[in-house]
Scaffold this motif. Structure first.
Motif, PDB file in Angstrom:
ATOM      1  N   PRO A   1      -0.235 -12.964   2.495  1.00  0.00           N
ATOM      2  CA  PRO A   1       0.895 -12.860   1.559  1.00  0.00           C
ATOM      3  C   PRO A   1       0.946 -11.456   0.962  1.00  0.00           C
ATOM      4  O   PRO A   1      -0.082 -10.915   0.541  1.00  0.00           O
ATOM      5  N   LEU A   2       2.117 -10.859   0.914  1.00  0.00           N
ATOM      6  CA  LEU A   2       2.254  -9.477   0.453  1.00  0.00           C
ATOM      7  C   LEU A   2       1.715  -9.287  -0.962  1.00  0.00           C
ATOM      8  O   LEU A   2       1.108  -8.249  -1.269  1.00  0.00           O
ATOM      9  N   LEU A   3       1.948 -10.258  -1.841  1.00  0.00           N
ATOM     10  CA  LEU A   3       1.540 -10.114  -3.234  1.00  0.00           C
ATOM     11  C   LEU A   3       0.121 -10.599  -3.495  1.00  0.00           C
ATOM     12  O   LEU A   3      -0.334 -10.622  -4.641  1.00  0.00           O
ATOM     13  N   ASN A   4      -0.580 -10.968  -2.438  1.00  0.00           N
ATOM     14  CA  ASN A   4      -1.961 -11.439  -2.603  1.00  0.00           C
ATOM     15  C   ASN A   4      -2.817 -10.969  -1.438  1.00  0.00           C
ATOM     16  O   ASN A   4      -3.536 -11.747  -0.808  1.00  0.00           O
ATOM     17  N   VAL A   5      -2.763  -9.676  -1.162  1.00  0.00           N
ATOM     18  CA  VAL A   5      -3.515  -9.096  -0.053  1.00  0.00           C
ATOM     19  C   VAL A   5      -4.986  -8.964  -0.448  1.00  0.00           C
ATOM     20  O   VAL A   5      -5.315  -8.631  -1.591  1.00  0.00           O
ATOM     21  N   ALA A   6      -5.865  -9.239   0.501  1.00  0.00           N
ATOM     22  CA  ALA A   6      -7.294  -9.122   0.252  1.00  0.00           C
ATOM     23  C   ALA A   6      -7.657  -7.692  -0.154  1.00  0.00           C
ATOM     24  O   ALA A   6      -7.014  -6.727   0.290  1.00  0.00           O
ATOM     25  N   PRO A   7      -8.680  -7.528  -1.012  1.00  0.00           N
ATOM     26  CA  PRO A   7      -9.022  -6.201  -1.540  1.00  0.00           C
ATOM     27  C   PRO A   7      -9.249  -5.138  -0.479  1.00  0.00           C
ATOM     28  O   PRO A   7      -8.903  -3.965  -0.689  1.00  0.00           O
ATOM     29  N   GLN A   8      -9.813  -5.500   0.675  1.00  0.00           N
ATOM     30  CA  GLN A   8     -10.105  -4.481   1.685  1.00  0.00           C
ATOM     31  C   GLN A   8      -8.847  -3.883   2.313  1.00  0.00           C
ATOM     32  O   GLN A   8      -8.906  -2.851   2.978  1.00  0.00           O
ATOM     33  N   PHE A   9      -7.694  -4.538   2.099  1.00  0.00           N
ATOM     34  CA  PHE A   9      -6.440  -4.009   2.631  1.00  0.00           C
ATOM     35  C   PHE A   9      -5.538  -3.432   1.539  1.00  0.00           C
ATOM     36  O   PHE A   9      -4.431  -2.991   1.815  1.00  0.00           O
ATOM     37  N   SER A  10      -6.022  -3.443   0.313  1.00  0.00           N
ATOM     38  CA  SER A  10      -5.193  -2.987  -0.809  1.00  0.00           C
ATOM     39  C   SER A  10      -4.805  -1.514  -0.668  1.00  0.00           C
ATOM     40  O   SER A  10      -3.688  -1.122  -0.992  1.00  0.00           O
ATOM     41  N   GLU A  11      -5.733  -0.692  -0.164  1.00  0.00           N
ATOM     42  CA  GLU A  11      -5.438   0.727  -0.005  1.00  0.00           C
ATOM     43  C   GLU A  11      -4.319   0.965   1.013  1.00  0.00           C
ATOM     44  O   GLU A  11      -3.426   1.791   0.796  1.00  0.00           O
ATOM     45  N   LEU A  12      -4.363   0.222   2.128  1.00  0.00           N
ATOM     46  CA  LEU A  12      -3.292   0.331   3.120  1.00  0.00           C
ATOM     47  C   LEU A  12      -1.944  -0.046   2.512  1.00  0.00           C
ATOM     48  O   LEU A  12      -0.930   0.605   2.751  1.00  0.00           O
ATOM     49  N   LEU A  13      -1.942  -1.114   1.730  1.00  0.00           N
ATOM     50  CA  LEU A  13      -0.709  -1.558   1.096  1.00  0.00           C
ATOM     51  C   LEU A  13      -0.210  -0.514   0.109  1.00  0.00           C
ATOM     52  O   LEU A  13       0.978  -0.181   0.081  1.00  0.00           O
ATOM     53  N   GLN A  14      -1.104   0.023  -0.692  1.00  0.00           N
ATOM     54  CA  GLN A  14      -0.727   0.995  -1.705  1.00  0.00           C
ATOM     55  C   GLN A  14      -0.135   2.265  -1.085  1.00  0.00           C
ATOM     56  O   GLN A  14       0.846   2.824  -1.586  1.00  0.00           O
ATOM     57  N   GLU A  15      -0.695   2.706   0.036  1.00  0.00           N
ATOM     58  CA  GLU A  15      -0.238   3.947   0.675  1.00  0.00           C
ATOM     59  C   GLU A  15       1.107   3.785   1.377  1.00  0.00           C
ATOM     60  O   GLU A  15       1.846   4.767   1.530  1.00  0.00           O
ATOM     61  N   ASN A  16       1.431   2.568   1.798  1.00  0.00           N
ATOM     62  CA  ASN A  16       2.582   2.403   2.687  1.00  0.00           C
ATOM     63  C   ASN A  16       3.741   1.587   2.133  1.00  0.00           C
ATOM     64  O   ASN A  16       4.865   1.721   2.633  1.00  0.00           O
ATOM     65  N   LEU A  17       3.524   0.743   1.137  1.00  0.00           N
ATOM     66  CA  LEU A  17       4.589  -0.116   0.639  1.00  0.00           C
ATOM     67  C   LEU A  17       5.711   0.711   0.010  1.00  0.00           C
ATOM     68  O   LEU A  17       5.534   1.343  -1.024  1.00  0.00           O
ATOM     69  N   MET A  18       6.867   0.731   0.662  1.00  0.00           N
ATOM     70  CA  MET A  18       8.055   1.441   0.212  1.00  0.00           C
ATOM     71  C   MET A  18       7.775   2.920  -0.077  1.00  0.00           C
ATOM     72  O   MET A  18       8.288   3.489  -1.040  1.00  0.00           O
ATOM     73  N   GLU A  19       6.977   3.539   0.802  1.00  0.00           N
ATOM     74  CA  GLU A  19       6.661   4.957   0.661  1.00  0.00           C
ATOM     75  C   GLU A  19       7.079   5.771   1.875  1.00  0.00           C
ATOM     76  O   GLU A  19       7.603   6.869   1.737  1.00  0.00           O
ATOM     77  N   LYS A  20       6.866   5.259   3.088  1.00  0.00           N
ATOM     78  CA  LYS A  20       7.153   6.045   4.289  1.00  0.00           C
ATOM     79  C   LYS A  20       8.458   5.636   4.964  1.00  0.00           C
ATOM     80  O   LYS A  20       9.273   6.481   5.310  1.00  0.00           O
ATOM     81  N   ALA A  21       8.647   4.349   5.181  1.00  0.00           N
ATOM     82  CA  ALA A  21       9.828   3.901   5.939  1.00  0.00           C
ATOM     83  C   ALA A  21      11.024   3.634   5.026  1.00  0.00           C
ATOM     84  O   ALA A  21      12.157   4.012   5.337  1.00  0.00           O
ATOM     85  N   LEU A  22      10.798   2.978   3.899  1.00  0.00           N
ATOM     86  CA  LEU A  22      11.866   2.639   2.954  1.00  0.00           C
ATOM     87  C   LEU A  22      11.415   3.086   1.572  1.00  0.00           C
ATOM     88  O   LEU A  22      10.501   2.503   0.995  1.00  0.00           O
ATOM     89  N   ALA A  23      12.064   4.121   1.047  1.00  0.00           N
ATOM     90  CA  ALA A  23      11.626   4.704  -0.226  1.00  0.00           C
ATOM     91  C   ALA A  23      12.171   3.913  -1.408  1.00  0.00           C
ATOM     92  O   ALA A  23      13.386   3.714  -1.518  1.00  0.00           O
TER      93      ALA A  23
END
Length: 268
Positions: A68-90
């Motif tokens: 779930p997007l709003l409940n991502v496991a901690p080990q993937f939090s950095e990936l989510l933080q770097e990419n969520l609405m940052e590169k493809a959709l600002a």
């Protein structure tokens, strides 16, 4: 943006990662400085906001991760933080994008690690009863995968379903998406970011009630990246639809942590 809505988002953000809560609140605080968005969407979201959170389950086969997007496991939090609405959709692109981020109800996070070859399609399934749904799909360098997005938007409130597809170097992706909405005012966005030599094929299938507006965008970052788009209709009621297809090349190259390097569960 009114203070009452900002307070509501602040309380709702307490259920998510701190960085995401801060980002959602920032989107609202900067709202008035951004380019205008769709009036019908924004008027409803400001006067009758839906901040319900969709619950979802985590799934995975092998190294592939779906959460779930709003409940991502901690080990993937950095990936989510770097990419969520940052590169493809600002999220800073306009008021519509910023409000979508601030009022997120849920969605899926799909991670396909470097070098993965997935013979069977990955299916994102489930009906959505809230108006702001976002899927973030990260496909690592050299991976090959077919993804089927079969997620009808059942709510009658003005709706926004966004999908971000980020492809690493030499990744190959076939993406099929159903466009079926219960709301008269609706937006469907597929925003892509491709590293060099990656190949992407997107097929949007219009259901009986497709999105009022479908927008397809693509950042081709580096030489040799290719993308192909198809629009298929299961309904004759498509004459009044508007389709915006944009292929853009950025003024300068932007790096992608998907192109190379260790997986997020590893350290360099």
């Amino acid at each position: 943006m009114n203070d009452e809505l900002i307070a509501l988002v602040e309380r709702a953000s307490a259920q998510t990662a701190p960085w995401l809560g801060q980002k959602r609140q920032l989107a609202l605080r900067l709202f008035d400085r951004l380019a205008a968005g769709a009036p019908a969407l924004l008027a409803d979201w400001q006067t009758d906001p839906d901040l319900g959170v969709e619950q979802g389950t985590s799934r995975g086969v092998g190294d592939l991760v779906e959460q779930p997007l709003l409940n991502v496991a901690p080990q993937f939090s950095e990936l989510l933080q770097e990419n969520l609405m940052e590169k493809a959709l600002a999220w800073q692109g306009n008021q519509e994008n910023a409000a979508h981020l601030a009022l997120l109800n849920g969605g899926r996070f799909l991670y396909v690690p470097n070098g993965t070859e997935r013979p069977a399609p990955v299916v994102l399934a489930g009906e959505h009863s809230h108006p702001n749904v976002h899927d973030l799909i990260l496909v690592g360098a050299g991976a090959t995968v077919t993804i089927i997005d079969d997620q009808p938007m059942a709510t009658t409130k003005p709706s926004f379903h966004a999908t971000e597809l980020l492809l690493g170097e030499r990744a190959h992706v076939n993406f099929y998406q159903l466009s079926d909405f219960g709301a008269r005012v609706s937006r469907q966005v597929v925003a892509c970011y491709q590293a060099q030599y990656s190949q992407l094929a997107v097929t949007t299938v219009l259901g009986s009630h497709p999105a009022q507006v479908t927008r397809l965008t693509n950042w081709l970052d580096g030489q040799g990246a290719q993308a192909d788009y198809q629009l298929l209709s299961l309904s004759m009621r498509t004459a009044s639809r508007r389709l915006s297809r944009t292929l853009r090349r950025p003024a300068r190259r932007r790096g992608s942590n998907l192109a190379s390097g260790p997986s997020p569960t590893q350290r360099p």
